[in-house]
Write an enzyme that holds these catalytic residues in place. Sequence first.
Site: not given
Length: 122
Positions: A75-76
């Site tokens: 994810c980020r």
Amino acid sequence: MLTSNQSQQLMNIPRNIDPDDAADLNLTVIDVREPQELVGALGAIDGAINVPLKRLGAEGLPESIAKDAPLLIACRSGSRSSHAAMFLASKGYSSVLNLAGGMIAWNRSGLPVASQNQMASA
């Protein structure tokens, strides 16, 4: 002393992996960000399958992904992917790794990123 069931549960706890170590392994990458995040400056890992976290919780992974497939969840920043990795482990996926630091750390390591058309949708 742990029971065999407790030992098995401990073995299925996803662990974090640094980007440099992850890049050296042959893993199926699951990116749990929303589709609009994939076109930003952080990019995505080449060949990653986009399954947003909300959809993952509702639908799970595509049936084509085996429960014993080695998975890297991204994810980020590593937060959503950590939740996703725990969820997948609880659903019986046995080889789940969380990308420590997410795509922010991947980029800081100077590892390659793909354009959106190199991403797969689930």
